[in-house]
Design a protein around this motif. Structure first.
Motif, mmCIF file in Angstrom:
data_model
loop_
_atom_site.group_PDB
_atom_site.id
_atom_site.type_symbol
_atom_site.label_atom_id
_atom_site.label_comp_id
_atom_site.label_asym_id
_atom_site.label_seq_id
_atom_site.Cartn_x
_atom_site.Cartn_y
_atom_site.Cartn_z
ATOM 1 N N ASN A 546 9.037 -13.439 0.427
ATOM 2 C CA ASN A 546 9.486 -12.241 1.161
ATOM 3 C C ASN A 546 8.615 -11.993 2.386
ATOM 4 O O ASN A 546 9.111 -11.648 3.450
ATOM 5 C CB ASN A 546 9.450 -11.015 0.255
ATOM 6 C CG ASN A 546 10.618 -10.991 -0.715
ATOM 7 O OD1 ASN A 546 11.543 -11.816 -0.582
ATOM 8 N ND2 ASN A 546 10.589 -10.088 -1.679
ATOM 9 N N ARG A 595 19.351 -4.805 -1.743
ATOM 10 C CA ARG A 595 18.901 -5.463 -0.508
ATOM 11 C C ARG A 595 19.052 -4.462 0.632
ATOM 12 O O ARG A 595 19.940 -3.615 0.611
ATOM 13 C CB ARG A 595 19.743 -6.702 -0.215
ATOM 14 C CG ARG A 595 19.785 -7.704 -1.355
ATOM 15 C CD ARG A 595 20.233 -9.078 -0.889
ATOM 16 N NE ARG A 595 19.207 -9.777 -0.140
ATOM 17 C CZ ARG A 595 19.285 -10.116 1.139
ATOM 18 N NH1 ARG A 595 20.360 -9.816 1.818
ATOM 19 N NH2 ARG A 595 18.319 -10.760 1.750
ATOM 20 N N THR A 605 19.144 -13.055 -2.492
ATOM 21 C CA THR A 605 20.060 -12.644 -3.558
ATOM 22 C C THR A 605 19.792 -11.215 -4.027
ATOM 23 O O THR A 605 20.555 -10.638 -4.794
ATOM 24 C CB THR A 605 19.904 -13.574 -4.766
ATOM 25 O OG1 THR A 605 18.530 -13.550 -5.159
ATOM 26 C CG2 THR A 605 20.326 -14.991 -4.438
ATOM 27 N N LEU A 609 12.469 -9.197 -6.112
ATOM 28 C CA LEU A 609 11.560 -8.096 -6.470
ATOM 29 C C LEU A 609 11.850 -7.556 -7.879
ATOM 30 O O LEU A 609 10.946 -7.055 -8.548
ATOM 31 C CB LEU A 609 11.660 -6.960 -5.437
ATOM 32 C CG LEU A 609 10.977 -7.240 -4.091
ATOM 33 C CD1 LEU A 609 11.112 -6.043 -3.166
ATOM 34 C CD2 LEU A 609 9.502 -7.591 -4.263
HETATM 35 P P1 ADP Z 1 15.878 -10.956 -1.422
HETATM 36 O O1 ADP Z 1 14.555 -11.296 -0.902
HETATM 37 O O2 ADP Z 1 16.533 -12.009 -2.116
HETATM 38 O O3 ADP Z 1 16.719 -10.179 -0.492
HETATM 39 P P2 ADP Z 1 14.300 -9.245 -2.996
HETATM 40 O O4 ADP Z 1 14.541 -8.553 -4.299
HETATM 41 O O5 ADP Z 1 13.155 -10.142 -2.954
HETATM 42 O O6 ADP Z 1 15.593 -9.878 -2.558
HETATM 43 O O7 ADP Z 1 14.102 -8.133 -1.942
HETATM 44 C C1 ADP Z 1 14.914 -7.008 -1.894
HETATM 45 C C2 ADP Z 1 14.887 -6.404 -0.506
HETATM 46 O O8 ADP Z 1 13.642 -5.844 -0.215
HETATM 47 C C3 ADP Z 1 15.073 -7.360 0.565
HETATM 48 O O9 ADP Z 1 16.421 -7.627 0.811
HETATM 49 C C4 ADP Z 1 14.374 -6.697 1.734
HETATM 50 O O10 ADP Z 1 15.291 -5.838 2.376
HETATM 51 C C5 ADP Z 1 13.273 -5.967 1.136
HETATM 52 N N1 ADP Z 1 12.021 -6.672 1.220
HETATM 53 C C6 ADP Z 1 11.423 -7.411 0.249
HETATM 54 N N2 ADP Z 1 10.238 -7.889 0.663
HETATM 55 C C7 ADP Z 1 10.028 -7.410 1.930
HETATM 56 C C8 ADP Z 1 8.970 -7.552 2.892
HETATM 57 N N3 ADP Z 1 7.895 -8.250 2.656
HETATM 58 N N4 ADP Z 1 9.123 -6.900 4.070
HETATM 59 C C9 ADP Z 1 10.236 -6.173 4.330
HETATM 60 N N5 ADP Z 1 11.262 -6.012 3.454
HETATM 61 C C10 ADP Z 1 11.155 -6.626 2.268
#
Ligand code: ADP
Length: 659
Positions: A546, A595, A605, A609
């Protein structure tokens, strides 16, 4: 009260001192008056002495007058007239002085006037006689006789004058004596009377003061005793309170209170009964009862009428000083009487003015409970009533809580079962979806390879979409499977070295890191934590991915990894220079499929997180984020700290099950 006593005391002291002073002053006054009276009487005696002396002096002058004249007449020598002339020059003064001295006595003044008239007459006669003698004439006998008669009268009157004065003197001397005796006697009598009176008065006052002191002392002693008893009573009541608080059940509550109360109240047996007015029954719930017959009553239901013929009677305190002579007794007291009980005290128990039972104290001694015992028993009963009521409520709440707990446990079990079923279903679906997906991917690839010349560019573009869609779906299914596996896997916690975990995660993401040209800094060495190694590696991979992914286009991702110790926890942070997250979204991004961006902007996906949160929770840790839009993000995970020992027990190779 004390002030009043002090005022009375001061008044008494003033009286004790004041009265003797007044009496002694009066005595002195009377004495001075007596002495003045005595002195005045004595002055009168002295005055009379003066009068007599002056009278004798005047008499002597008269004799000198007569003698001087007689010598001259006999001799014709003027030398013999000298005593006459001398006396003649003094006689008037002497008479004046005498007249002055008896001016207050009319009789004597009158007599003196007479004498002076005679003396003037005699003097006239004697002048004539002296003149005749000087002329050489012979004095006729009649002249002699006349003067002799005059002088005799004078002598006679003067003698009477002196006798009268001497009588007066005698009378006055007697008056002095009488007055002296009077003064002495009245002074002595007064002194004795006043002395006796004062002695009696002081004796009475001292007696009263001492009696007052005695009374005050007695009151003080009584008050001290009362205070002591109040303190004892308070201590006893406090002990009863403590006993009540210590009790675990209603029975022990009542028994504790009764045992403690028996230390300050003279009863031999006591019990507590609760009433059910709807059913007209009562129940002795606990007590210290000596007789076996009554003991058998504890816990059994008896008719309310056994306690009182009418329910209204139960509202009041009932004290029967002697059961043997009592006119009417309710059955329960008759039963007590048959066991030898003579005196009984029944105190109603109220909670919020509602009668719900009573306390009974009884003994074999007649009229054993005084007023203080009544008040102590009432006080304890009131406290006990509240405690019993609270205990009943506690029991009720406990029953409810138990019921609720059971219901929650049942529901949780049901939920867990459903959850497991759901997870199994998800797993199966995800797993089973992969087979047709593979088929789709395979045939799409076959189409691309074998029918390229038969398909126009649009057809080939469609096949490309199908392939991309299949890849996307495959990733989604893979992620879902990973998430689902994480929920079902058995996790074994052990000491894990964060340094090696971070290195492993970096290794697994190295291709991606290179593609993105990301710059990663790790603050080594990192501490040990209690965790499940492979889950932790997965969590870090997700966070790193991420951090690389969510940056503005054209910006080189910069990532810092460091750890901080917080009490028994280790917090590991992954800090990036990415696009940041608005505060209102910071919690929901940890949920599945949440997301913040479209797949076309930032592919993904929405499960990464969710795996972080699930994985960390399964390891009894916590995860979160601190971020601001366009200001980068700090994702953190907290895990229990592990104490390092000589052999590094971070066993990365320890077999573990995550399936
Ligand atoms: P994915 O990465 O598959 O979209 P995640 O569950 O990892 O799903 O993340 C969910 C959402 O959180 C992401 O779509 C993004 O919008 C936000 N996000 C996660 N990590 C970060 C980061 N390091 N900086 C900014 N936004 C983040």
């Amino acid at each position: 009260m004390l002030n009043i006593a002090q005022t009375v005391f001061r008044r008494k002291i003033a009286r004790i001192i004041g009265l003797p002073i007044i009496l002694l002053l009066s005595l002195s006054g009377i004495s001075i008056w007596q002495i003045t009276r005595l002195l005045s009487v004595m002055n009168w005696v002295e005055h009379t002495d003066q009068v007599i002396a002056q009278a004798y002096f005047t008499q002597k002058l008269l004799v000198d007058l007569e003698t001087g004249v007689r010598g001259y007449q006999l001799t014709g020598n003027r030398e013999f007239l000298q005593p006459y002339e001398q006396s003649n020059s003094q006689i008037n003064t002497a008479f004046d002085e005498l007249a002055n001295l008896v001016v207050d006595n009319p009789t004597q003044t009158q007599r003196l006037k007479l004498i002076r008239v005679e003396q003037t007459n005699w003097n006239r006669q004697i002048y004539q006689a002296i003149a005749r003698k000087e002329r050489g004439e012979t004095e006729p006998l009649a002249g002699f006789q006349l003067r002799k008669r005059i002088m005799d009268r004078i002598r006679n009157e003067l003698a009477n004058f002196i006798i009268t004065e001497e009588q007066l003197r005698t009378q006055r001397t007697q008056a002095v004596q009488v007055t002296t005796i009077q003064v002495i006697f009245t002074s002595i009598a007064l002194a004795i009377v006043i002395g006796i009176f004062l002695a009696y008065f002081i004796w009475r006052q001292v007696l009263q003061v001492s009696q007052n002191y005695q009374t005050a002392l007695t009151i003080a002693q009584q008050q001290a005793q009362q205070a002591q008893r109040a303190a004892q009573r308070l201590a006893a009541l406090h002990n009863i309170d403590k006993a009540i608080l210590r009790a675990e059940s209603i029975e022990s509550l009542i028994n504790n209170a009764l045992v403690k109360m028996s230390e300050i109240l003279p009863y031999q047996q006591g019990f507590v009964a609760v009433f059910d007015f709807e059913k007209s029954t009562s129940k002795i719930i606990a007590g210290s009862i000596n007789t076996r017959e009554l003991q058998s009553l504890i816990g059994t239901q008896i008719a309310l009428t056994d306690f009182a013929a009418k329910a209204s009677e139960l509202q009041n305190i009932r004290y029967i000083a002697d059961l043997a002579t009592a006119q009417s007794c309710p059955p329960i007291l008759i039963q007590l009487r048959s066991q030898g009980i003579r005196c009984s005290l029944c105190i109603p128990m109220f909670v919020e003015e509602r009668l719900f039972g009573e306390m009974n104290l009884s003994t074999t001694v007649v009229d054993a409970f005084d007023e203080e015992a009544h008040s102590i028993a009432s006080e304890v009963t009131a406290q006990l009533a509240i405690a019993i009521q609270q205990s009943l409520l506690r029991e009720q709440i406990q029953t409810y809580a138990n019921e609720l707990e059971q219901r929650v446990a049942e529901r949780t079990a049901q939920l867990e079962e459903t959850n497991q079923e759901l997870e199994a279903f998800t797993y199966t679906i995800s797993h089973d979806l992969r087979a047709p997906l593979r088929t789709m991917q395979g045939f799409a690839q076959a189409l691309q390879e074998d029918y390229t010349d038969k398909l126009d560019s649009v057809g080939q573009e469609y096949i490309q979409y199908i392939t991309e869609g299949a890849v996307q779906m495959d990733t989604l299914i893979a992620d879902l499977l990973a998430y689902s596996r994480l929920s079902r896997a058995q996790i074994e916690m052990q000491k894990v070295d964060l340094t090696s975990v971070v290195e492993e995660a970096l290794k697994q993401t190295s291709t991606e890191l290179q593609e993105q040209q990301a710059q990663v800094t790790v603050a080594k060495p990192l501490p040990l934590v209690i965790a499940h190694r492979s889950t932790l590696v997965q969590i870090l991979i997700n966070l790193l991915s991420n951090a690389m992914k969510f940056v503005q286009p054209g910006i080189q991702p910069t990532i810092q990894i460091y750890a901080e110790e917080q009490q028994n926890w280790i917090q590991l942070s992954v800090l990036d220079n990415g696009i940041g997250i608005a505060p209102e979204h910071q919690e929901r991004i940890f949920r599945v499929f949440e997301r913040l961006h479209g797949v076309e902007t930032y592919p993904g996906t929405g499960i990464g997180l969710a795996i972080v949160r699930k994985g960390i929770e399964r390891m009894n840790g916590r995860a979160g984020v601190e971020s601001q839009l366009s200001a980068g993000s700090r994702f953190w995970i907290a895990l229990p700290k592990a104490v390092p020992h000589s052999n590094n027990s971070d066993d990365a190779s320890t077999p573990h099950s995550d399936n």
